[in-house]
Design a protein around this motif. Structure first.
Motif, PDB file in Angstrom:
ATOM      1  N   VAL A 184       0.864  -1.173   0.000  1.00  0.00           N
ATOM      2  CA  VAL A 184       0.000   0.000   0.000  1.00  0.00           C
ATOM      3  C   VAL A 184       0.901   1.224   0.000  1.00  0.00           C
ATOM      4  CG1 VAL A 184      -1.754   1.315   1.256  1.00  0.00           C
ATOM      5  CG2 VAL A 184      -1.838  -1.192   1.247  1.00  0.00           C
ATOM      6  N   ILE A 185       0.635   2.144  -0.908  1.00  0.00           N
ATOM      7  CA  ILE A 185       1.401   3.397  -0.949  1.00  0.00           C
ATOM      8  C   ILE A 185       0.601   4.465  -0.205  1.00  0.00           C
ATOM      9  CG2 ILE A 185       2.408   5.194  -2.388  1.00  0.00           C
ATOM     10  CD1 ILE A 185       2.880   3.156  -4.546  1.00  0.00           C
ATOM     11  N   VAL A 186       1.218   5.050   0.802  1.00  0.00           N
ATOM     12  CA  VAL A 186       0.590   6.121   1.575  1.00  0.00           C
ATOM     13  C   VAL A 186       1.317   7.418   1.238  1.00  0.00           C
ATOM     14  CG1 VAL A 186      -0.104   6.901   3.863  1.00  0.00           C
ATOM     15  CG2 VAL A 186       0.069   4.446   3.394  1.00  0.00           C
ATOM     16  N   ILE A 187       0.556   8.454   0.930  1.00  0.00           N
ATOM     17  CA  ILE A 187       1.126   9.701   0.407  1.00  0.00           C
ATOM     18  C   ILE A 187       1.264  10.730   1.526  1.00  0.00           C
ATOM     19  CG2 ILE A 187       0.842  11.569  -1.266  1.00  0.00           C
ATOM     20  CD1 ILE A 187      -0.897   9.596  -2.906  1.00  0.00           C
ATOM     21  N   LEU A 188       2.483  11.167   1.758  1.00  0.00           N
ATOM     22  CA  LEU A 188       2.750  12.202   2.750  1.00  0.00           C
ATOM     23  C   LEU A 188       2.821  13.544   2.011  1.00  0.00           C
ATOM     24  CD1 LEU A 188       3.297  12.126   5.900  1.00  0.00           C
ATOM     25  CD2 LEU A 188       5.643  12.713   5.284  1.00  0.00           C
ATOM     26  N   GLY A 189       1.645  14.056   1.663  1.00  0.00           N
ATOM     27  CA  GLY A 189       1.567  15.322   0.948  1.00  0.00           C
ATOM     28  C   GLY A 189       0.921  15.170  -0.406  1.00  0.00           C
ATOM     29  N   SER A 190      -0.410  15.171  -0.439  1.00  0.00           N
ATOM     30  CA  SER A 190      -1.136  15.029  -1.693  1.00  0.00           C
ATOM     31  C   SER A 190      -0.904  16.237  -2.594  1.00  0.00           C
ATOM     32  CB  SER A 190      -2.639  14.884  -1.407  1.00  0.00           C
ATOM     33  OG  SER A 190      -3.391  14.961  -2.598  1.00  0.00           O
ATOM     34  N   THR A 191      -0.684  15.976  -3.876  1.00  0.00           N
ATOM     35  CA  THR A 191      -0.485  17.089  -4.804  1.00  0.00           C
ATOM     36  C   THR A 191      -1.750  17.899  -5.008  1.00  0.00           C
ATOM     37  OG1 THR A 191      -0.939  15.623  -6.668  1.00  0.00           O
ATOM     38  CG2 THR A 191       1.359  15.922  -6.056  1.00  0.00           C
ATOM     39  N   TYR A 192      -2.902  17.333  -4.690  1.00  0.00           N
ATOM     40  CA  TYR A 192      -4.169  18.046  -4.885  1.00  0.00           C
ATOM     41  C   TYR A 192      -4.405  19.097  -3.795  1.00  0.00           C
ATOM     42  CZ  TYR A 192      -5.640  14.817  -8.555  1.00  0.00           C
ATOM     43  OH  TYR A 192      -5.731  14.097  -9.721  1.00  0.00           O
ATOM     44  N   THR A 193      -4.215  18.712  -2.551  1.00  0.00           N
ATOM     45  CA  THR A 193      -4.570  19.610  -1.439  1.00  0.00           C
ATOM     46  C   THR A 193      -3.482  19.747  -0.384  1.00  0.00           C
ATOM     47  OG1 THR A 193      -5.596  17.778  -0.236  1.00  0.00           O
ATOM     48  CG2 THR A 193      -7.031  19.078  -1.691  1.00  0.00           C
ATOM     49  N   GLY A 194      -2.394  18.978  -0.511  1.00  0.00           N
ATOM     50  CA  GLY A 194      -1.328  19.040   0.483  1.00  0.00           C
ATOM     51  C   GLY A 194      -1.564  18.198   1.721  1.00  0.00           C
ATOM     52  N   HIS A 195      -2.693  17.476   1.800  1.00  0.00           N
ATOM     53  CA  HIS A 195      -2.995  16.659   2.974  1.00  0.00           C
ATOM     54  C   HIS A 195      -1.974  15.540   3.156  1.00  0.00           C
ATOM     55  CE1 HIS A 195      -6.920  18.628   2.979  1.00  0.00           C
ATOM     56  NE2 HIS A 195      -7.207  18.020   4.118  1.00  0.00           N
ATOM     57  N   PHE A 196      -1.672  15.225   4.413  1.00  0.00           N
ATOM     58  CA  PHE A 196      -0.881  14.050   4.743  1.00  0.00           C
ATOM     59  C   PHE A 196      -1.835  12.877   5.000  1.00  0.00           C
ATOM     60  CE2 PHE A 196       3.007  16.346   6.812  1.00  0.00           C
ATOM     61  CZ  PHE A 196       3.366  16.838   5.564  1.00  0.00           C
ATOM     62  N   GLU A 197      -1.655  11.780   4.297  1.00  0.00           N
ATOM     63  CA  GLU A 197      -2.419  10.586   4.619  1.00  0.00           C
ATOM     64  C   GLU A 197      -1.861   9.947   5.891  1.00  0.00           C
ATOM     65  OE1 GLU A 197      -3.771   9.587   0.014  1.00  0.00           O
ATOM     66  OE2 GLU A 197      -2.269   8.311   0.988  1.00  0.00           O
ATOM     67  N   ASN A 198      -2.696   9.227   6.600  1.00  0.00           N
ATOM     68  CA  ASN A 198      -2.364   8.735   7.941  1.00  0.00           C
ATOM     69  C   ASN A 198      -1.592   7.417   7.868  1.00  0.00           C
ATOM     70  OD1 ASN A 198      -2.347   7.865  10.653  1.00  0.00           O
ATOM     71  ND2 ASN A 198      -4.261   8.975  11.057  1.00  0.00           N
ATOM     72  N   VAL A 199      -0.266   7.503   7.927  1.00  0.00           N
ATOM     73  CA  VAL A 199       0.585   6.313   7.820  1.00  0.00           C
ATOM     74  C   VAL A 199       0.383   5.389   9.016  1.00  0.00           C
ATOM     75  CG1 VAL A 199       2.960   5.490   7.595  1.00  0.00           C
ATOM     76  CG2 VAL A 199       2.279   7.657   6.512  1.00  0.00           C
ATOM     77  N   LYS A 200       0.342   5.960  10.202  1.00  0.00           N
ATOM     78  CA  LYS A 200       0.208   5.141  11.413  1.00  0.00           C
ATOM     79  C   LYS A 200      -1.120   4.385  11.421  1.00  0.00           C
ATOM     80  CE  LYS A 200       1.466   3.865  15.627  1.00  0.00           C
ATOM     81  NZ  LYS A 200       0.319   3.064  16.035  1.00  0.00           N
ATOM     82  N   LEU A 201      -2.194   5.041  11.042  1.00  0.00           N
ATOM     83  CA  LEU A 201      -3.495   4.375  11.006  1.00  0.00           C
ATOM     84  C   LEU A 201      -3.489   3.256   9.978  1.00  0.00           C
ATOM     85  CD1 LEU A 201      -6.448   4.054  11.776  1.00  0.00           C
ATOM     86  CD2 LEU A 201      -7.001   5.932  10.183  1.00  0.00           C
ATOM     87  N   MET A 202      -2.891   3.508   8.805  1.00  0.00           N
ATOM     88  CA  MET A 202      -2.819   2.469   7.782  1.00  0.00           C
ATOM     89  C   MET A 202      -2.055   1.260   8.300  1.00  0.00           C
ATOM     90  SD  MET A 202      -3.845   2.032   4.524  1.00  0.00           S
ATOM     91  CE  MET A 202      -4.428   0.425   5.048  1.00  0.00           C
ATOM     92  N   SER A 203      -0.964   1.496   9.008  1.00  0.00           N
ATOM     93  CA  SER A 203      -0.165   0.409   9.569  1.00  0.00           C
ATOM     94  C   SER A 203      -0.958  -0.391  10.601  1.00  0.00           C
ATOM     95  CB  SER A 203       1.118   0.969  10.193  1.00  0.00           C
ATOM     96  OG  SER A 203       1.925  -0.061  10.724  1.00  0.00           O
ATOM     97  N   ASP A 204      -1.665   0.302  11.480  1.00  0.00           N
ATOM     98  CA  ASP A 204      -2.470  -0.377  12.503  1.00  0.00           C
ATOM     99  C   ASP A 204      -3.558  -1.241  11.863  1.00  0.00           C
ATOM    100  OD1 ASP A 204      -0.953   0.848  14.429  1.00  0.00           O
ATOM    101  OD2 ASP A 204      -2.424   2.417  14.877  1.00  0.00           O
ATOM    102  N   LEU A 205      -4.189  -0.736  10.816  1.00  0.00           N
ATOM    103  CA  LEU A 205      -5.230  -1.500  10.126  1.00  0.00           C
ATOM    104  C   LEU A 205      -4.649  -2.740   9.443  1.00  0.00           C
ATOM    105  CD1 LEU A 205      -7.250   1.459   8.562  1.00  0.00           C
ATOM    106  CD2 LEU A 205      -8.002  -0.041  10.421  1.00  0.00           C
TER     107      LEU A 205
END
Length: 478
Positions: free
Chosen positions: A183-204
């Motif tokens: 799974v690729i998690v994006i730390l800084g979306s090019t659309y809005t700059g949001h950070f996706e939640n890496v820790k939550l993805m890992s826990d899931l």
């Protein structure tokens, strides 16, 4: 339809030129300036000239042409860095003729790349029988390139406005199976700059493994966020401090503050670097290992990155990132108090948070759109007009559709880089508001549209089938 679609400009120019025997420049005596037009006329536009022209003329010809490219300082569409101090420029020139070979003795293993596109391809590759990879529909095109080039099935997770037009980790689980390579998690979306939640993805994914036995790794696409998060969001869990993260890419030529093109890829351990990517070389005088997509590449960007590390230090990077975020928040607040809805979140306070993380984490990016109230009162105003009219003032601010799941939403976006000072940010605010208010009184008959030039003709692309295809046309000269 623009006139350029009906009139061949090059035919018009050719007919408008003087006949060669009437040109006086070659008969002028005592004139010792360089032959600018004469030498330029010998340079063919679409083929290599049979005979070359003097180096001074070649320089001036290209210097004049590239002057039309616009001011990189005002290109707020790009994440790519455009300025370095004179000492760095001197160092780059001194080393621009050097070819780098990547060697490392560090515990973690990694390499420099031409950019994050190459880094993502290296970091994502594994080899099951029918591989697939999962990431949000907000991903940069480099991720889809990886999947297509390496014959990996793409499983795009739709996004929604409630989650900042970025991937919500729980939504990704339904796309994962025994052939998912990561799974690729994006730390800084090019659309809005949001950070996706890496820790939550890992826990899931931990929970998924406990229930199904599937052990799915995470690659973090930190193309932009990799040089922001460590300096201004120290408590954020996103790197190798999250157990499932096995590789990370970032771009030195974005918030790493180096000219294009420089990317970085690093793995947690050698065991996560797939052996099929590694080649052993013996013809350079010693045994070496290479795992980049191309072998030769310039050393100067890597040296420039080291210059920044030495020159700026941790505090310097922190100061620049903090300043960028401060200007982005000012722009966000100004827009939100007028005719716009701001979609990025870096100006929104975090409740019950430590002072260090007073605001929500994200890139210094401001994404916005015309508010619903404005569109209801002025339904004839098209948001794309703002992009076009800002361009007449020199600003490049793109207007585009949101990713899959929210395709009908149009977004305007400003990337706040080091070169966008507080003074320029204030000027940008004034220009945006003046343009928007000037459109309020226009009639629906006003049509503003852009004409794309220097673009390939889509119909010319091959579909992979045999047989010759008639060329439809050519793009305009760059």
């Amino acid at each position: 339809m623009s006139l350029s679609r009906h009139i061949n400009a090059e035919d018009v120019i050719a007919k408008a030129k003087e006949h060669p025997h009437r040109k006086l420049a070659s008969h002028t005596r005592g004139h010792h300036s360089w032959r600018r037009d004469e030498d330029g006329a010998q340079a063919t536009k679409y083929t290599i000239p049979k005979v070359g022209i003097p180096s001074r003329s070649a320089y001036q010809l290209l210097h004049d042409e590239t002057a039309l490219d616009g001011n990189p300082l005002l290109n707020l569409a790009s994440f790519v860095h455009t300025w370095m101090p004179d000492d760095a420029n001197k160092l780059i020139i001194e080393n621009m003729n050097k070819n780098i070979v990547d060697l490392t003795n560090a515990k973690a293993i990694g390499t420099a790349t031409a950019g994050s596109s190459e880094a993502i391809m290296l970091g994502s590759w594994k080899r099951p029988l029918h591989p697939n990879i999962v990431f949000g529909a907000n991903a940069q095109v480099a991720l889809e390139k990886f999947a297509r080039y390496f014959d990996v099935e793409t499983r795009l997770v739709p996004v929604n406005a409630q989650n900042g037009y970025s991937m919500h980790p729980p939504d990704a689980l339904q796309y994962i199976d025994e052939n998912t390579i990561g799974v690729i998690v994006i730390l800084g979306s090019t659309y809005t700059g949001h950070f996706e939640n890496v820790k939550l993805m890992s826990d899931l994914l931990d929970d998924l493994q406990n229930r199904t036995g599937l052990d799915i790794p995470i690659h973090v696409d930190a193309a932009s966020g990799g040089f922001i998060a460590p300096f201004v969001y120290p408590s954020l869990k996103w790197s190798f401090d999250v157990a499932r993260v096995v590789s990370i890419n970032t771009s030195g030529h974005k918030f790493g503050l180096v000219y294009p093109g420089l990317g970085w890829i690093i793995w947690r351990d050698e065991k996560f670097l797939h052996k099929d990517l590694v080649f052993e070389l013996h013809y350079l005088g010693s045994t070496e290992y290479t795992f980049t997509l191309n072998f030769s590449k310039p050393a100067s960007p890597v040296i420039a990155q080291m210059f920044n590390f030495l020159n700026l230090g941790f505090d310097g990077y922190k100061s620049i990132a903090t300043k960028d975020l401060r200007n982005a928040r000012m722009l966000s607040r100004a827009l939100e108090h007028t005719h716009f809805t701001v979609l990025s979140n870096i100006h929104r306070p975090v409740e019950h948070s430590a002072v260090a993380d007073l605001y929500k984490a994200g890139l210094p990016v401001v994404s916005f759109k015309l508010s619903d109230e404005f569109k209801k009162e002025y339904p004839h105003v098209q948001q794309a007009w703002i992009q076009s009219m800002l361009r007449t003032k020199g600003w490049v601010v793109p207007n585009y559709n949101a990713p899959k799941g929210e395709e009908k939403t149009e977004i305007l976006r400003v990337v706040v880089r080091e070169t966008l000072t507080e003074d320029l940010t204030e000027r940008l605010i004034v220009d945006i508001l003046e343009i928007t208010e000037s459109l309020m009184g226009t009639s629906s008959s006003l049509l503003l549209h852009t004409v794309e030039t220097a673009r390939p003709v889509k119909e010319n692309f091959s579909n992979g089938k045999k047989g010759k295809k008639q060329q439809v046309g050519f793009s305009r000269q760059c």
